[in-house]
Design an enzyme around this catalytic site. Structure first.
Site, PDB file in Angstrom:
ATOM      1  CG  ASN A  60      -0.422  -0.159   2.518  1.00  0.00           C
ATOM      2  OD1 ASN A  60       0.594  -0.807   2.684  1.00  0.00           O
ATOM      3  ND2 ASN A  60      -1.060   0.432   3.500  1.00  0.00           N
ATOM      4  CD  GLU A  62      -1.556   4.816   4.667  1.00  0.00           C
ATOM      5  OE1 GLU A  62      -1.092   5.713   5.403  1.00  0.00           O
ATOM      6  OE2 GLU A  62      -2.244   3.867   5.077  1.00  0.00           O
ATOM      7  CD  GLU A  72      -5.431  -5.935  -1.075  1.00  0.00           C
ATOM      8  OE1 GLU A  72      -4.880  -4.820  -1.020  1.00  0.00           O
ATOM      9  OE2 GLU A  72      -6.229  -6.318  -0.230  1.00  0.00           O
TER      10      GLU A  72
END
Ligand code: THU
Ligand code: ZN
Length: 213
Positions: A60, A62, A72
């Site tokens: 991930n 951010e 994913e």
């Protein structure tokens, strides 16, 4: 249906490739950029295309204000970038690894990610959810399921969206038969012969309307 296996006993229940995928996802997690949530996630998927297989990873990423990228989603994006999408690659299995203080939190992809994964999957695509201990040091559990079981409403949701697209297509000449056929082909991949019945009717209408033009 899905099962939850304790680690390291899971090593005897999962096959070698599934274990390798969980470990790749764990490795990807160490590169996650999550300074705001401190929720670090890693993902890895095994894709096939033209009988070639490859494993790609994601983590991930951010952003301080807007939504970031889920692990994913990045894995799926990396897959498309590496393999191309024509013909479309197929995801055999996807693993996601995360650590939580609350063991009741799901270790599986969120609904948005399930949708993106589904674009390149079939209902029997295996999804592995690896949970790390709270300190992120040890893998403690792996949950195993199929994407079809995790997203049973997918064909109906897509069928409803397609129906809406048919309605729009009647007024918008930029939406071509090819657009509609590509979407139906994707759903057929998922549903086999069991295409949701609402699809046949508007598709027929749409073709008929276009023939009149
Ligand atoms: N996140 C993922 O990357 N995948 C998941 O399955 C759950 C959530 C990320 C998004 C965000 O950066 C952080 O985890 C907290 O929600
Ligand atoms: Zn997600």
């Amino acid at each position: 249906m899905g099962q939850v296996l304790l680690w390291p006993q899971a090593r005897t229940e999962l096959d070698r490739e599934q274990i390798a995928l969980v470990l790749e996802a764990w490795r990807a997690r160490s590169n996650a950029y999550a300074p705001y949530s401190r929720f670090f996630v890693g993902a890895a998927l095994r894709a096939v295309r033209d009988q070639k297989r490859c494993i790609v990873r994601g983590c991930n990423v951010e952003h301080v204000i807007v939504n970031g990228v889920h692990a994913e989603q990045l894995a799926v994006g990396n897959m498309v970038e590496q393999l191309g999408a024509n013909p479309r690659p197929y995801i055999q299995a996807l693993a996601v690894v995360l650590a939580t203080s609350d063991p009741t939190l799901p270790a599986f992809p969120c609904m948005a990610c399930r949708g993106i994964i589904a674009e390149f999957s079939q209902p029997n695509t295996v999804v592995l959810g690896g949970r790390l201990s709270e300190d992120g040091q040890n893998l403690v559990k792996v949950a195993v399921d199929t994407l079809g079981a995790l997203f049973p409403s997918y064909p109906q949701e897509q069928a409803a969206r397609l129906s809406a697209l048919f309605d729009k297509a009647r007024e918008d000449p930029r939406i071509t038969i090819a657009h509609v056929q590509a979407r139906i082909a994707h759903l057929r991949l998922w549903c086999g012969r069991n295409l949701p019945p609402e699809l046949d009717k508007p598709y027929g209408d749409f073709l008929a309307v276009r023939e009149l033009l």
